[in-house]
Design a protein around this motif. Structure first.
Motif, PDB file in Angstrom:
ATOM      1  N   ALA A  58       0.853  -1.198   0.000  1.00 42.16           N
ATOM      2  CA  ALA A  58       0.000   0.000   0.000  1.00 42.16           C
ATOM      3  C   ALA A  58       0.885   1.244   0.000  1.00 42.16           C
ATOM      4  O   ALA A  58       1.147   1.840   1.032  1.00 42.16           O
ATOM      5  N   ASP A  59       1.363   1.617  -1.187  1.00 39.21           N
ATOM      6  CA  ASP A  59       2.318   2.719  -1.283  1.00 39.21           C
ATOM      7  C   ASP A  59       1.694   4.047  -1.701  1.00 39.21           C
ATOM      8  O   ASP A  59       2.387   5.030  -1.868  1.00 39.21           O
ATOM      9  N   LYS A  60       0.364   4.067  -1.868  1.00 43.05           N
ATOM     10  CA  LYS A  60      -0.357   5.302  -2.202  1.00 43.05           C
ATOM     11  C   LYS A  60      -1.345   5.588  -1.085  1.00 43.05           C
ATOM     12  O   LYS A  60      -2.077   4.698  -0.668  1.00 43.05           O
ATOM     13  N   THR A  61      -1.376   6.831  -0.601  1.00 42.92           N
ATOM     14  CA  THR A  61      -2.355   7.180   0.430  1.00 42.92           C
ATOM     15  C   THR A  61      -3.668   7.601  -0.226  1.00 42.92           C
ATOM     16  O   THR A  61      -3.694   8.060  -1.359  1.00 42.92           O
ATOM     17  N   GLY A  62      -4.753   7.396   0.501  1.00 41.90           N
ATOM     18  CA  GLY A  62      -6.057   7.792  -0.002  1.00 41.90           C
ATOM     19  C   GLY A  62      -7.111   6.744   0.272  1.00 41.90           C
ATOM     20  O   GLY A  62      -6.925   5.837   1.086  1.00 41.90           O
ATOM     21  N   LEU A  63      -8.230   6.872  -0.433  1.00 43.57           N
ATOM     22  CA  LEU A  63      -9.375   5.980  -0.302  1.00 43.57           C
ATOM     23  C   LEU A  63      -9.560   5.258  -1.635  1.00 43.57           C
ATOM     24  O   LEU A  63      -9.682   5.899  -2.679  1.00 43.57           O
ATOM     25  N   PHE A  64      -9.571   3.919  -1.589  1.00 38.85           N
ATOM     26  CA  PHE A  64      -9.630   3.113  -2.801  1.00 38.85           C
ATOM     27  C   PHE A  64     -10.705   2.040  -2.644  1.00 38.85           C
ATOM     28  O   PHE A  64     -10.777   1.388  -1.611  1.00 38.85           O
ATOM     29  N   GLU A  65     -11.499   1.844  -3.693  1.00 41.26           N
ATOM     30  CA  GLU A  65     -12.536   0.822  -3.635  1.00 41.26           C
ATOM     31  C   GLU A  65     -12.040  -0.493  -4.212  1.00 41.26           C
ATOM     32  O   GLU A  65     -11.328  -0.509  -5.220  1.00 41.26           O
ATOM     33  N   ALA A  66     -12.426  -1.574  -3.557  1.00 42.04           N
ATOM     34  CA  ALA A  66     -12.233  -2.921  -4.093  1.00 42.04           C
ATOM     35  C   ALA A  66     -13.615  -3.393  -4.504  1.00 42.04           C
ATOM     36  O   ALA A  66     -14.568  -3.306  -3.716  1.00 42.04           O
ATOM     37  N   GLU A  67     -13.738  -3.855  -5.739  1.00 43.10           N
ATOM     38  CA  GLU A  67     -15.053  -4.220  -6.259  1.00 43.10           C
ATOM     39  C   GLU A  67     -14.954  -5.415  -7.195  1.00 43.10           C
ATOM     40  O   GLU A  67     -13.872  -5.812  -7.592  1.00 43.10           O
ATOM     41  N   THR A  68     -16.124  -5.939  -7.555  1.00 41.02           N
ATOM     42  CA  THR A  68     -16.201  -6.948  -8.593  1.00 41.02           C
ATOM     43  C   THR A  68     -16.662  -6.271  -9.874  1.00 41.02           C
ATOM     44  O   THR A  68     -17.431  -5.313  -9.830  1.00 41.02           O
ATOM     45  N   HIS A  69     -16.172  -6.758 -11.005  1.00 39.33           N
ATOM     46  CA  HIS A  69     -16.513  -6.107 -12.272  1.00 39.33           C
ATOM     47  C   HIS A  69     -17.834  -6.571 -12.851  1.00 39.33           C
ATOM     48  O   HIS A  69     -18.652  -5.756 -13.237  1.00 39.33           O
ATOM     49  N   GLU A  70     -18.046  -7.868 -12.927  1.00 40.96           N
ATOM     50  CA  GLU A  70     -19.265  -8.374 -13.568  1.00 40.96           C
ATOM     51  C   GLU A  70     -20.520  -8.054 -12.752  1.00 40.96           C
ATOM     52  O   GLU A  70     -21.516  -7.605 -13.288  1.00 40.96           O
ATOM     53  N   THR A  71     -20.470  -8.313 -11.454  1.00 40.59           N
ATOM     54  CA  THR A  71     -21.645  -8.085 -10.604  1.00 40.59           C
ATOM     55  C   THR A  71     -21.686  -6.671 -10.023  1.00 40.59           C
ATOM     56  O   THR A  71     -22.666  -6.293  -9.404  1.00 40.59           O
ATOM     57  N   GLU A  72     -20.596  -5.905 -10.218  1.00 38.52           N
ATOM     58  CA  GLU A  72     -20.505  -4.512  -9.777  1.00 38.52           C
ATOM     59  C   GLU A  72     -20.824  -4.334  -8.301  1.00 38.52           C
ATOM     60  O   GLU A  72     -21.582  -3.459  -7.903  1.00 38.52           O
ATOM     61  N   LEU A  73     -20.221  -5.181  -7.479  1.00 39.79           N
ATOM     62  CA  LEU A  73     -20.383  -5.081  -6.029  1.00 39.79           C
ATOM     63  C   LEU A  73     -19.168  -4.400  -5.418  1.00 39.79           C
ATOM     64  O   LEU A  73     -18.037  -4.762  -5.726  1.00 39.79           O
ATOM     65  N   VAL A  74     -19.391  -3.415  -4.564  1.00 43.67           N
ATOM     66  CA  VAL A  74     -18.288  -2.813  -3.809  1.00 43.67           C
ATOM     67  C   VAL A  74     -18.029  -3.722  -2.612  1.00 43.67           C
ATOM     68  O   VAL A  74     -18.906  -3.914  -1.770  1.00 43.67           O
ATOM     69  N   LEU A  75     -16.827  -4.290  -2.555  1.00 48.76           N
ATOM     70  CA  LEU A  75     -16.483  -5.213  -1.476  1.00 48.76           C
ATOM     71  C   LEU A  75     -16.121  -4.461  -0.206  1.00 48.76           C
ATOM     72  O   LEU A  75     -16.543  -4.817   0.877  1.00 48.76           O
ATOM     73  N   PHE A  76     -15.294  -3.431  -0.357  1.00 46.76           N
ATOM     74  CA  PHE A  76     -14.932  -2.577   0.771  1.00 46.76           C
ATOM     75  C   PHE A  76     -14.164  -1.379   0.243  1.00 46.76           C
ATOM     76  O   PHE A  76     -13.788  -1.334  -0.933  1.00 46.76           O
ATOM     77  N   GLN A  77     -13.945  -0.404   1.126  1.00 48.76           N
ATOM     78  CA  GLN A  77     -13.108   0.752   0.808  1.00 48.76           C
ATOM     79  C   GLN A  77     -11.811   0.607   1.591  1.00 48.76           C
ATOM     80  O   GLN A  77     -11.854   0.396   2.805  1.00 48.76           O
ATOM     81  N   LEU A  78     -10.708   0.706   0.886  1.00 53.40           N
ATOM     82  CA  LEU A  78      -9.394   0.615   1.503  1.00 53.40           C
ATOM     83  C   LEU A  78      -8.905   2.026   1.789  1.00 53.40           C
ATOM     84  O   LEU A  78      -8.812   2.857   0.874  1.00 53.40           O
ATOM     85  N   VAL A  79      -8.617   2.308   3.056  1.00 48.09           N
ATOM     86  CA  VAL A  79      -8.076   3.602   3.459  1.00 48.09           C
ATOM     87  C   VAL A  79      -6.604   3.396   3.773  1.00 48.09           C
ATOM     88  O   VAL A  79      -6.257   2.595   4.637  1.00 48.09           O
ATOM     89  N   VAL A  80      -5.737   4.118   3.054  1.00 44.22           N
ATOM     90  CA  VAL A  80      -4.295   4.027   3.287  1.00 44.22           C
ATOM     91  C   VAL A  80      -3.841   5.356   3.848  1.00 44.22           C
ATOM     92  O   VAL A  80      -4.013   6.410   3.220  1.00 44.22           O
ATOM     93  N   ARG A  81      -3.245   5.299   5.061  1.00 45.15           N
ATOM     94  CA  ARG A  81      -2.783   6.533   5.732  1.00 45.15           C
ATOM     95  C   ARG A  81      -1.304   6.483   5.949  1.00 45.15           C
ATOM     96  O   ARG A  81      -0.709   5.524   6.233  1.00 45.15           O
TER      97      ARG A  81
END
Length: 81
Positions: A58-81
């Motif tokens: 995790a070398d970039k700070t910020g808020l990043f979404e992890a999702e699935t492409h076909e079903t378009e589900l947001v799995l979680f938001q990754l916060v890197v500080r």
């Protein structure tokens, strides 16, 4: 994480990590799909019933979404500080 009938377990939320931390995301879906981590442009195929994973520093700070492409589900938001 597991996805069954479009339900995510554990439920969607935020995961906070420190900058430089090693992150591994493993997902098992009941249908074929693809895992994608925005901002890091990482992905993994998710064959039905077989775990797929990505691992990265995790070398970039910020808020990043992890999702699935076909079903378009947001799995979680990754916060890197």
């Amino acid at each position: 994480m597991t996805i069954t009938k479009r339900r995510i377990d554990p439920p969607t939320g935020r995961v906070t990590v420190g900058k430089g931390q090693l992150v591994r995301i493993t997902v098992t879906s009941d249908v074929p799909d693809e895992l994608h981590v925005h901002g890091y442009d990482l992905g993994a195929r998710l064959p039905a019933g077989t775990p797929g994973s990505v691992e990265f520093r995790a070398d970039k700070t910020g808020l990043f979404e992890a999702e699935t492409h076909e079903t378009e589900l947001v799995l979680f938001q990754l916060v890197v500080r």
